[in-house]
Design a protein around this motif. Sequence first.
Motif, PDB file in Angstrom:
ATOM      1  N   ARG A   1     -55.331  38.103 -41.876  1.00  0.00           N
ATOM      2  CA  ARG A   1     -56.705  38.537 -42.047  1.00  0.00           C
ATOM      3  C   ARG A   1     -57.630  37.443 -41.961  1.00  0.00           C
ATOM      4  O   ARG A   1     -58.788  37.561 -41.777  1.00  0.00           O
ATOM      5  CB  ARG A   1     -56.956  39.238 -43.481  1.00  0.00           C
ATOM      6  CG  ARG A   1     -58.256  40.161 -43.753  1.00  0.00           C
ATOM      7  CD  ARG A   1     -58.259  40.580 -44.979  1.00  0.00           C
ATOM      8  NE  ARG A   1     -57.121  41.129 -45.714  1.00  0.00           N
ATOM      9  CZ  ARG A   1     -56.788  42.539 -45.824  1.00  0.00           C
ATOM     10  NH1 ARG A   1     -57.718  43.247 -45.006  1.00  0.00           N
ATOM     11  NH2 ARG A   1     -55.742  42.931 -46.446  1.00  0.00           N
TER      12      ARG A   1
ATOM     13  N   SER B   1     -50.304  39.812 -38.825  1.00  0.00           N
ATOM     14  CA  SER B   1     -49.969  40.593 -39.727  1.00  0.00           C
ATOM     15  C   SER B   1     -50.350  42.033 -39.561  1.00  0.00           C
ATOM     16  O   SER B   1     -51.236  42.335 -38.762  1.00  0.00           O
ATOM     17  CB  SER B   1     -50.276  40.202 -41.211  1.00  0.00           C
ATOM     18  OG  SER B   1     -52.078  40.201 -41.170  1.00  0.00           O
TER      19      SER B   1
ATOM     20  N   THR C   1     -42.946  47.261 -41.060  1.00  0.00           N
ATOM     21  CA  THR C   1     -43.034  48.418 -40.269  1.00  0.00           C
ATOM     22  C   THR C   1     -43.678  47.760 -38.854  1.00  0.00           C
ATOM     23  O   THR C   1     -44.467  48.497 -38.335  1.00  0.00           O
ATOM     24  CB  THR C   1     -44.434  49.108 -40.771  1.00  0.00           C
ATOM     25  OG1 THR C   1     -45.295  48.288 -41.335  1.00  0.00           O
ATOM     26  CG2 THR C   1     -43.837  49.806 -42.017  1.00  0.00           C
TER      27      THR C   1
ATOM     28  N   SER D   1     -51.273  35.877 -46.004  1.00  0.00           N
ATOM     29  CA  SER D   1     -50.900  35.612 -47.613  1.00  0.00           C
ATOM     30  C   SER D   1     -49.514  35.564 -48.078  1.00  0.00           C
ATOM     31  O   SER D   1     -49.039  34.802 -48.641  1.00  0.00           O
ATOM     32  CB  SER D   1     -51.595  36.343 -48.192  1.00  0.00           C
ATOM     33  OG  SER D   1     -51.081  38.066 -48.184  1.00  0.00           O
TER      34      SER D   1
ATOM     35  N   GLN E   1     -43.861  42.599 -47.363  1.00  0.00           N
ATOM     36  CA  GLN E   1     -43.618  43.466 -46.129  1.00  0.00           C
ATOM     37  C   GLN E   1     -43.843  42.427 -45.001  1.00  0.00           C
ATOM     38  O   GLN E   1     -43.384  42.909 -43.938  1.00  0.00           O
ATOM     39  CB  GLN E   1     -44.592  44.719 -46.011  1.00  0.00           C
ATOM     40  CG  GLN E   1     -44.252  45.663 -47.036  1.00  0.00           C
ATOM     41  CD  GLN E   1     -45.323  45.301 -48.090  1.00  0.00           C
ATOM     42  OE1 GLN E   1     -45.746  44.443 -48.430  1.00  0.00           O
ATOM     43  NE2 GLN E   1     -45.437  46.452 -48.848  1.00  0.00           N
TER      44      GLN E   1
ATOM     45  N   ASN F   1     -53.122  28.044 -44.715  1.00  0.00           N
ATOM     46  CA  ASN F   1     -53.779  28.789 -45.565  1.00  0.00           C
ATOM     47  C   ASN F   1     -54.799  28.040 -46.507  1.00  0.00           C
ATOM     48  O   ASN F   1     -54.320  26.933 -47.154  1.00  0.00           O
ATOM     49  CB  ASN F   1     -52.757  29.753 -46.314  1.00  0.00           C
ATOM     50  CG  ASN F   1     -53.390  30.914 -47.009  1.00  0.00           C
ATOM     51  OD1 ASN F   1     -54.252  30.927 -47.653  1.00  0.00           O
ATOM     52  ND2 ASN F   1     -52.875  31.987 -46.638  1.00  0.00           N
TER      53      ASN F   1
HETATM   54  C1  FAD Z   1     -45.341  50.726 -46.540  1.00  0.00           C
HETATM   55  C2  FAD Z   1     -46.135  49.199 -45.995  1.00  0.00           C
HETATM   56  C3  FAD Z   1     -45.509  48.615 -45.082  1.00  0.00           C
HETATM   57  C4  FAD Z   1     -46.152  47.407 -44.598  1.00  0.00           C
HETATM   58  N1  FAD Z   1     -45.727  46.806 -43.319  1.00  0.00           N
HETATM   59  C5  FAD Z   1     -46.267  45.470 -43.125  1.00  0.00           C
HETATM   60  C6  FAD Z   1     -45.976  44.942 -41.950  1.00  0.00           C
HETATM   61  O1  FAD Z   1     -44.971  45.172 -41.281  1.00  0.00           O
HETATM   62  N2  FAD Z   1     -46.290  43.441 -41.672  1.00  0.00           N
HETATM   63  C7  FAD Z   1     -47.408  42.922 -42.517  1.00  0.00           C
HETATM   64  O2  FAD Z   1     -47.806  42.053 -42.055  1.00  0.00           O
HETATM   65  N3  FAD Z   1     -47.826  43.678 -43.375  1.00  0.00           N
HETATM   66  C8  FAD Z   1     -47.284  44.821 -44.003  1.00  0.00           C
HETATM   67  N4  FAD Z   1     -47.817  45.753 -45.020  1.00  0.00           N
HETATM   68  C9  FAD Z   1     -49.205  45.172 -45.548  1.00  0.00           C
HETATM   69  C10 FAD Z   1     -48.950  44.039 -46.751  1.00  0.00           C
HETATM   70  O3  FAD Z   1     -48.711  44.728 -47.939  1.00  0.00           O
HETATM   71  C11 FAD Z   1     -49.992  42.931 -46.720  1.00  0.00           C
HETATM   72  O4  FAD Z   1     -51.202  43.902 -46.881  1.00  0.00           O
HETATM   73  C12 FAD Z   1     -50.528  42.439 -45.346  1.00  0.00           C
HETATM   74  O5  FAD Z   1     -49.188  41.579 -44.771  1.00  0.00           O
HETATM   75  C13 FAD Z   1     -51.521  41.406 -45.428  1.00  0.00           C
HETATM   76  O6  FAD Z   1     -51.863  40.768 -44.428  1.00  0.00           O
HETATM   77  P1  FAD Z   1     -52.356  39.419 -44.619  1.00  0.00           P
HETATM   78  O7  FAD Z   1     -51.573  38.336 -44.893  1.00  0.00           O
HETATM   79  O8  FAD Z   1     -52.826  38.939 -42.986  1.00  0.00           O
HETATM   80  O9  FAD Z   1     -53.931  39.536 -45.475  1.00  0.00           O
HETATM   81  P2  FAD Z   1     -54.251  39.111 -46.867  1.00  0.00           P
HETATM   82  O10 FAD Z   1     -53.343  39.473 -47.520  1.00  0.00           O
HETATM   83  O11 FAD Z   1     -55.516  39.450 -46.896  1.00  0.00           O
HETATM   84  O12 FAD Z   1     -54.180  37.518 -46.624  1.00  0.00           O
HETATM   85  C14 FAD Z   1     -55.095  36.572 -46.016  1.00  0.00           C
HETATM   86  C15 FAD Z   1     -54.856  35.182 -46.092  1.00  0.00           C
HETATM   87  O13 FAD Z   1     -55.709  34.490 -45.353  1.00  0.00           O
HETATM   88  C16 FAD Z   1     -56.188  33.384 -45.992  1.00  0.00           C
HETATM   89  N5  FAD Z   1     -57.473  32.937 -45.370  1.00  0.00           N
HETATM   90  C17 FAD Z   1     -58.494  33.575 -45.485  1.00  0.00           C
HETATM   91  N6  FAD Z   1     -59.276  32.688 -44.566  1.00  0.00           N
HETATM   92  C18 FAD Z   1     -58.900  31.610 -44.109  1.00  0.00           C
HETATM   93  C19 FAD Z   1     -59.240  30.318 -43.691  1.00  0.00           C
HETATM   94  N7  FAD Z   1     -60.719  30.235 -43.140  1.00  0.00           N
HETATM   95  N8  FAD Z   1     -58.151  29.359 -43.614  1.00  0.00           N
HETATM   96  C20 FAD Z   1     -56.989  29.780 -44.132  1.00  0.00           C
HETATM   97  N9  FAD Z   1     -56.521  30.552 -44.690  1.00  0.00           N
HETATM   98  C21 FAD Z   1     -57.637  31.779 -44.918  1.00  0.00           C
HETATM   99  C22 FAD Z   1     -56.282  33.918 -47.439  1.00  0.00           C
HETATM  100  O14 FAD Z   1     -56.175  32.918 -48.655  1.00  0.00           O
HETATM  101  C23 FAD Z   1     -55.047  34.897 -47.707  1.00  0.00           C
HETATM  102  O15 FAD Z   1     -54.072  34.381 -48.155  1.00  0.00           O
HETATM  103  C24 FAD Z   1     -47.263  46.908 -45.585  1.00  0.00           C
HETATM  104  C25 FAD Z   1     -47.576  47.449 -46.587  1.00  0.00           C
HETATM  105  C26 FAD Z   1     -46.969  48.751 -46.745  1.00  0.00           C
HETATM  106  C27 FAD Z   1     -47.491  49.338 -48.249  1.00  0.00           C
END
Ligand code: FAD
Lengths: 254, 327
Positions: free
Chosen positions: B214, B239, B257, B272, B276, B291
């Motif tokens: 994200r 992600s 997933t 993050s 999952q 990060n």
């Molecule tokens: C049943 C189920 C299955 C799932 N399956 C998966 C799966 O297969 N794969 C998966 O990935 N997730 C899965 N999820 C979702 C998972 O729980 C998380 O919501 C998801 O992985 C979060 O994605 P993220 O790390 O990109 O986003 P976030 O958790 O929002 O993290 C974003 C990160 O980016 C950092 N950031 C923001 N801006 C910057 C910047 N400019 N420079 C550096 N860092 C920055 C922030 O500090 C933060 O740590 C599943 C959830 C459920 C309930």
Amino acid sequence: MKIIVCVKEVPDTAIALKIKGDSPEIETENIPWVINPYDEYAMEEALRLKEKFGGDITVITFGQKRAENILRNCIALGADRVLRINDESIKNRDGLVTSKILAKVIKDIGYDIILCGKESVDYGYAQTGQMIAEFLQISCVLAIKKLDVSPLNKEAICHREIEGGLEVVKCNLPAVFTAQKGLNTPRYASLSGIMKAKKTKIETLEPDAWGFKPKIRITNLSYPPKRQEGKIIKGTLPDTAEELVKNLKEARLI
Amino acid sequence: MSGKEIWVIAEYGEEGIKKSAWEAVSAVRLLSENLKTEPAAVILGNGIGRFAEELSKELNRVYFFEHPLLSKYNANTYVRCLYYLIKEKNPAIILAAATFRGKDYIPRLSARLDCGLISDCIGFEADNGVSFKRYVYGGRLIATVKFEESEPCIITIRPRSFAYKKTGTVNGEILRIVPNIEQQDIMVTIQEIIKETGKRSDLSEADVIVSGGRGMKGAENFKLLEELADVLGGAVGASRAVVDAGWLPHTFQIGQTGRVVSPMLYIACGISGAPQHLAGMSTSKCIVAINKDPNAPIFKIADYGIVDDLFKVVPVLIEEIKKSKKN
Ligand SMILES: Cc1cc2nc3c(=O)[nH]c(=O)nc-3n(C[C@H](O)[C@H](O)[C@H](O)COP(=O)(O)OP(=O)(O)OC[C@H]3O[C@@H](n4cnc5c(N)ncnc54)[C@H](O)[C@@H]3O)c2cc1C
């Protein structure tokens, strides 16, 4: 159109799991259980097929009493009938036994389309749908992301996932389809659905007399080796990037 | 089990025999040394004699099914061919890679034979009867699994779990078989293959994966990660947050997933480190996290971390890598 959906309850995907003593089982007390995420896509696709072509949806789970929760949710979503095959009497079953019993039950109910998740996120064998299809001698398409059914021609066109892309495939009906994420966006149950689900009695089948033997057995569970917490490269750019590249180069990773 | 053969069913694509199939060849060789059995390969297709020859340089015997109806992959014809050969030769173990194809026909084969299947294995132990290791509960635990009276035993192995090395030293025999299959055996036909934007997307075989979360803030910013992936000769992943936002299609998703990957190098940018997500990449050999949040859980499993804004780090990183490649 007779639509069958196979669903399963699994431990919530975010929680840490504990192994029960030195048994090959996990501690199941007080952990949250959810419907297997891929099965949600299967259920949603069933609802869409019914909306388009009419027919009825039977949802089957093979599990404990606790699994009635996910069946109730399927009624709330719009399933016409739900069925629990009681596994409390079966100590040892593997995917082959599960699929045999499911195939037997499905055969008795009758079917045009069978939907499953592409795998369950507990054991992850990724086999139930394919095995059911083989036992029933019908088509099976794995990990679908799109489904177009043509009941008149008794065929379906779907997109299935492969490494690095998709395959467009045509198959005969009846068929088993296993759902991949991306197939659809599951809906939420309506309030009236939830009310109705509360009152519905859940049918239970007792499979113990059928006597199929498992061919594989889990003998041990362990925790994966913990990854060593690595180091945060201190400092500011461009030094941090340079230091990282140096480390990766030394480790022959770039 | 001794005396009987162990088979590997070799998968290939346009580019030749797949990496995951060579890994399966290595696994079969290792198993056969441990169990004192003979390794052999099976390959099915049409006009692919050169692949059968390649396999015969690694294994003592190659069963080569050749038929025009095998020119396209199909689970029904595969099961039919394999079933008859298995009934005739009684191999002790049958092994294939747990690719989408492997996952398609292998469970059908095991149902047809009424045999046990242990899928997606990452290793085995041969003392006290052979047992297999595999991840369960999305990588949260590892299970040891054994067969109970199953003839043959069927196994699929997770890609990138076994190292492979071609020796080219064996001079195995090739047994060409023309199977008795018909058009009406085929229930599912492939009409078209839609490739996902070129080479960057085959995550399961990539040595390097650059993955965005994200924190990437939008689809357009993935150009930056593609550039980083290009200088490293790697693939791009994501992600679920990215996929749910519609920035990339689901084929790019890594995690419980999505795809489970195990590259040599995994660079997580703006991810993050939710459980999952970790389920899909925590077996990578080396993990780098970029990060801006020092408390992001991804740092708990990363080998190297940089706490900074990824939009500043990645461009510098690309330049540093280019520089390092010059010297
Ligand atoms: C049943 C189920 C299955 C799932 N399956 C998966 C799966 O297969 N794969 C998966 O990935 N997730 C899965 N999820 C979702 C998972 O729980 C998380 O919501 C998801 O992985 C979060 O994605 P993220 O790390 O990109 O986003 P976030 O958790 O929002 O993290 C974003 C990160 O980016 C950092 N950031 C923001 N801006 C910057 C910047 N400019 N420079 C550096 N860092 C920055 C922030 O500090 C933060 O740590 C599943 C959830 C459920 C309930």
